[in-house]
Enzyme design. Sequence first.
Site: not given
Length: 249
Positions: A150-152
């Site tokens: 879950n990236e930025s």
Amino acid sequence: ENINTVVFENSTDASKEVAQEIAALIKEKEKEGKPCILGLATGSSPKGLYAELVRLHKEEGLSFKNVISFNLDEYYPMEPNSINSYVRFMKELLFDHVDILPENAHVPDGLLTKEQIADYCHEYEAKIEALGGIDLQILGIGGNGHIGFNESGSLQNSKTRLVALDHITRVAASKDFFGLNNTPRTAITLGVKKIMEAKRVILLAWGEGKANIVKKSVEDEVTNRVPASFLQEHNNAVFVLDKEASSKL
Ligand code: GLP
């Protein structure tokens, strides 16, 4: 500090302590006649933890027959036997050395067709829900604050899905893939929502390279730019740190 933190002299001591907590949970669930649902992570951070769990199995008879595990993520596309697959990582570091039943050890499938992914992700979450949710989720943290993949920009209610990897994440992974060109651009990750629904969350971070992002996640504002900061809103999350990773707190 908005998240509980526990600081150890070094990652070995920290990993042993976390392994003890997991062992106690497995035994408690066994007594209740219930399976123990573990959320597992890859990356370098949990390696010492898995080594200690293997030791507890071999030397102290800790059984994983009662454990059902769900890994956070897998690169996409990815062959399960490929040197960088998370399936292979988990087998080599944990699953092949303990008595977990193969059908109980889930890792997202990197071999799906694009058309299959949405249904597969839905099913992955449905399996977790049918078991009453994750009892204990282990996490690492990316240098940019990602949890799982879950990236930025990931939303707090995001579901399990195919995601594009950040450039910085790909650069970090590129040493394992012998260059950026060979590094996957996408991955399947458990969404933030299921992580937040876990009854207990333990995030592991070691070394001064993680000190800044640990500080941001624990002390700064809750923001989807730093998905680990969502854990400030979890009622039973802890960051387990070595001295170096805690140095900016
Ligand atoms: C990868 C994994 C994450 C992990 C992160 C940090 O991106 N998908 O789940 O937390 O790496 O890795 P490390 O523990 O090696 O710092």
